[in-house]
Every structure is written in C-alpha cells, then in structure tokens.
Write an enzyme that holds these catalytic residues in place. Structure first.
Site, PDB file in Angstrom:
ATOM      1  CG  HIS A 155      -2.270  -0.977   1.110  1.00  0.00           C
ATOM      2  ND1 HIS A 155      -3.069  -1.394   1.938  1.00  0.00           N
ATOM      3  CD2 HIS A 155      -2.330  -1.608   0.193  1.00  0.00           C
ATOM      4  CE1 HIS A 155      -4.008  -2.226   1.542  1.00  0.00           C
ATOM      5  NE2 HIS A 155      -3.399  -2.385   0.543  1.00  0.00           N
TER       6      HIS A 155
ATOM      7  CB  CYS B 228       5.092  14.142 -10.582  1.00  0.00           C
ATOM      8  SG  CYS B 228       3.994  14.987 -11.781  1.00  0.00           S
TER       9      CYS B 228
HETATM   10  P1  NAD Z   1      -7.481  -2.508  10.071  1.00  0.00           P
HETATM   11  O1  NAD Z   1      -7.409  -1.150  10.894  1.00  0.00           O
HETATM   12  O2  NAD Z   1      -8.689  -2.627   9.193  1.00  0.00           O
HETATM   13  O3  NAD Z   1      -7.536  -3.712  11.199  1.00  0.00           O
HETATM   14  C1  NAD Z   1      -6.507  -3.969  12.241  1.00  0.00           C
HETATM   15  C2  NAD Z   1      -6.845  -5.144  12.946  1.00  0.00           C
HETATM   16  O4  NAD Z   1      -5.987  -5.360  13.795  1.00  0.00           O
HETATM   17  C3  NAD Z   1      -8.237  -5.056  13.601  1.00  0.00           C
HETATM   18  O5  NAD Z   1      -8.728  -6.285  13.150  1.00  0.00           O
HETATM   19  C4  NAD Z   1      -7.790  -5.271  15.197  1.00  0.00           C
HETATM   20  O6  NAD Z   1      -8.648  -6.204  15.954  1.00  0.00           O
HETATM   21  C5  NAD Z   1      -6.379  -5.889  15.148  1.00  0.00           C
HETATM   22  N1  NAD Z   1      -5.504  -5.335  16.247  1.00  0.00           N
HETATM   23  C6  NAD Z   1      -5.543  -4.123  17.038  1.00  0.00           C
HETATM   24  N2  NAD Z   1      -4.554  -4.235  17.794  1.00  0.00           N
HETATM   25  C7  NAD Z   1      -3.895  -5.162  17.770  1.00  0.00           C
HETATM   26  C8  NAD Z   1      -2.771  -5.955  18.488  1.00  0.00           C
HETATM   27  N3  NAD Z   1      -2.106  -5.283  19.143  1.00  0.00           N
HETATM   28  N4  NAD Z   1      -2.216  -7.203  17.663  1.00  0.00           N
HETATM   29  C9  NAD Z   1      -3.033  -7.739  17.002  1.00  0.00           C
HETATM   30  N5  NAD Z   1      -4.311  -7.341  16.152  1.00  0.00           N
HETATM   31  C10 NAD Z   1      -4.516  -6.043  16.602  1.00  0.00           C
HETATM   32  O7  NAD Z   1      -6.293  -2.598   9.453  1.00  0.00           O
HETATM   33  P2  NAD Z   1      -5.886  -3.405   8.032  1.00  0.00           P
HETATM   34  O8  NAD Z   1      -6.520  -4.858   8.082  1.00  0.00           O
HETATM   35  O9  NAD Z   1      -4.302  -3.300   7.964  1.00  0.00           O
HETATM   36  O10 NAD Z   1      -6.434  -2.186   6.799  1.00  0.00           O
HETATM   37  C11 NAD Z   1      -6.227  -0.752   7.176  1.00  0.00           C
HETATM   38  C12 NAD Z   1      -5.841  -0.415   5.838  1.00  0.00           C
HETATM   39  O11 NAD Z   1      -5.368   1.206   6.596  1.00  0.00           O
HETATM   40  C13 NAD Z   1      -4.466  -0.763   5.161  1.00  0.00           C
HETATM   41  O12 NAD Z   1      -4.791  -0.733   4.150  1.00  0.00           O
HETATM   42  C14 NAD Z   1      -3.152   0.332   5.655  1.00  0.00           C
HETATM   43  O13 NAD Z   1      -2.740   0.672   4.580  1.00  0.00           O
HETATM   44  C15 NAD Z   1      -3.954   1.522   6.224  1.00  0.00           C
HETATM   45  N6  NAD Z   1      -3.486   1.845   7.593  1.00  0.00           N
HETATM   46  C16 NAD Z   1      -2.189   1.607   8.025  1.00  0.00           C
HETATM   47  C17 NAD Z   1      -1.687   2.046   8.947  1.00  0.00           C
HETATM   48  C18 NAD Z   1      -0.163   1.898   9.237  1.00  0.00           C
HETATM   49  O14 NAD Z   1       0.671   1.885   8.511  1.00  0.00           O
HETATM   50  N7  NAD Z   1       0.317   1.575  10.654  1.00  0.00           N
HETATM   51  C19 NAD Z   1      -2.542   2.317  10.301  1.00  0.00           C
HETATM   52  C20 NAD Z   1      -3.659   2.425   9.901  1.00  0.00           C
HETATM   53  C21 NAD Z   1      -4.408   2.254   8.539  1.00  0.00           C
HETATM   54 ZN    ZN Z   2       6.338  15.603 -12.412  1.00  0.00          ZN
END
Ligand code: NAD
Ligand code: ZN
Length: 238
Positions: free
Chosen positions: A114, A122
């Site tokens: 992602h 750009c």
């Molecule tokens: P999500 O937020 O949809 O789900 C996160 C999951 O992690 C939940 O089911 C939750 O219960 C679980 N969780 C929370 N704390 C935890 C822990 N300590 N240990 C284990 N599990 C735990 O996240 P997703 O499925 O990755 O999708 C979110 C999208 O948003 C992704 O595509 C991402 O690119 C983006 N995002 C990225 C970040 C990051 O880079 N850290 C943060 C937020 C969102």
């Molecule tokens: Zn450019």
C-alpha cells in the site's frame, strides 16, 4: 487443527496489517468506527478526495509520517526480523502498513503493497521522490521536474496495490501463510489467505479479534501481536 513443524527450508509468507503496529502507538482505523484519525476515509484515502482538497490530504499524511517516524518497532516486528535472520529469503513479508516499521526493525524482505508514507510521486509525470528531498512546508508540494502536483505514495481505496504479481507467486509457493493484525475486510489483501489455503499452505492467524475471513485459518490465535508472535516464532526457531 492442521499443524506443522516449521523448518528454515520452508517458505513462509507473512501478511501484516495495521494491528501489528498498534502496540507501537500507531492507531488502526477500523477500531475507530471507520474513521482514520477523525477523518472520513473518502476525504483522505481516495483519489477523489485528493482532487477535491489536496491540501487537507497532504496535511493528513504529513501528520501520519511524523507519527510513523517517531514510532518504534515493537516485539512483533522484531520477532519477524529475527525469523528472517534464520530463514533468509524463505521468509517474505507482505504488509498493508505504510509506516516503515518492519524495515526499521531490520526486516529486508518486505513488500509494502500500500505504499510508503516517506515517499511521494507526481500525478502528471509519475516521478517518485523521497519526501526528505521535497519542500513539504508549502500547501501543495509540486514536482521539481514538471511542476505537476505531488501526492503521497500511498495506495488509496479504488487503486491497485503494488507488487501484486510478486505477491501472487509468494502465495502460490509458500508452505505457511501467516496473517498478523488485519481485519480481513480490505481487499485484495483480505482474499490472500483463501488463495494460500486452496494452494496447500498451512494458514495461521494472529489478531486481537476474530477477522471476517476467520474460516480460512488452520490455526488462529486471538490476542496482541506483540505478546503472541514472539512466543510463536521462538517455538519455530527452537
Ligand atoms: P484495520 O485497521 O482494518 O484492522 C486492524 C486489525 O488489527 C483489527 O482487526 C484489530 O482488531 C487488530 N488489532 C488491533 N490491535 C492489535 C494488536 N495489538 N495485535 C493484533 N491485532 C490487533 O487494518 P488493516 O486490515 O491493515 O487495513 C487498514 C488499511 O489502512 C491498510 O490498507 C493500511 O494501508 C491503512 N493503515 C495503515 C496503518 C499503518 O501503516 N500502521 C495504520 C492504519 C491504517
Ligand atoms: Zn512531474
């Protein structure tokens, strides 16, 4: 329950999501009622949102980048880096996270499907830049080559993730497919476990709660990644 003895000759692919970074102080976004740091996803994580208000989108991602650069990897990230030391190329991480914490923990075999918070590109000529080489203090950063608008190098909803060709090969060829800290609702990543299982991999999941795609796991551990993953990997290494 299908069980397996893990050896360094096996191919292991690990898919991680926002949950693995939660214990590093980076908030997941499903947990906050579909809002990401108080913003509607449509406003900050879609190309349409960027077209309407690029300044808002840049401010949002500058803040996310600041948080990520201040965050430290937690025991779950470090355990995967340790596993890579033993397994080498046989251990590959595919992450939905954009925070860079796997690399900070020392993992090299990481596909950031992602995108990355610390890069931008750009929208006219597609040149890519490290944010550190761009003046981000302006409202909307512009491309040094062509003057087009720069945008964060993040895959937004409705866009095609990076590395899907490589990820497909990893899924088809792995012996073990492990999923850590993802809600199983964001596609295509949510479908990977099903493909891995149909192609014969043992599937293992770790999450704070049961994800939507829980039926496709041979082994599932409910709890915090930082507590459970280091123990599991310790068992594999011994
Ligand atoms: P999500 O937020 O949809 O789900 C996160 C999951 O992690 C939940 O089911 C939750 O219960 C679980 N969780 C929370 N704390 C935890 C822990 N300590 N240990 C284990 N599990 C735990 O996240 P997703 O499925 O990755 O999708 C979110 C999208 O948003 C992704 O595509 C991402 O690119 C983006 N995002 C990225 C970040 C990051 O880079 N850290 C943060 C937020 C969102
Ligand atoms: Zn450019």
């Amino acid at each position: 329950m299908k069980s397996i003895k893990i050896t360094p000759k096996m191919n292991i692919t690990v898919l991680t999501g926002a949950g693995i970074s939660a214990e590093s102080g980076i908030r997941t976004f499903r947990d906050t009622g579909g809002l990401w740091e108080n913003h509607r996803i449509e406003d900050v994580a879609t190309p349409e949102g960027f077209a309407i208000n690029p300044e808002l989108v840049w401010n949002f991602y500058k803040e996310r980048q600041k948080n990520a650069s201040e965050a430290k990897p937690n025991p779950a990230h470090f355990a995967l880096a340790e596993l890579e030391e033993k397994f080498g190329k046989n251990l590959q991480i595919v992450t939905q996270n954009v925070d860079g914490l796997h690399r900070k923990a020392g993992s090299n075999n990481v596909y950031e499907m992602h995108g990355r918070l610390d890069k931008c590109f750009c929208i006219d000529c597609f040149s890519k830049y490290d944010n550190s080489s761009i003046d981000l203090s302006v409202k909307i950063p512009l491309c040094p080559k062509c003057g087009g608008k720069l945008r964060p190098d993040i895959i937004w909803f409705g866009e095609i993730p990076y590395y899907l060709d490589i990820i497909e090969k990893l899924i088809l060829n792995c012996d073990v497919f492990m999923v850590v800290g993802t809600s199983g609702v964001v596609y295509p990543a949510a479908g990977f476990v099903m493909s891995a299982k149909y192609h014969g991999a043992v599937t293992i999941g770790i999450n704070l709660e049961k994800p939507s795609n829980a039926d496709f796991f041979d082994q599932f551990y409910i709890g915090k990644a930082g507590d459970l993953l280091p123990d599991l990997i310790e068992q594999w290494l011994n």
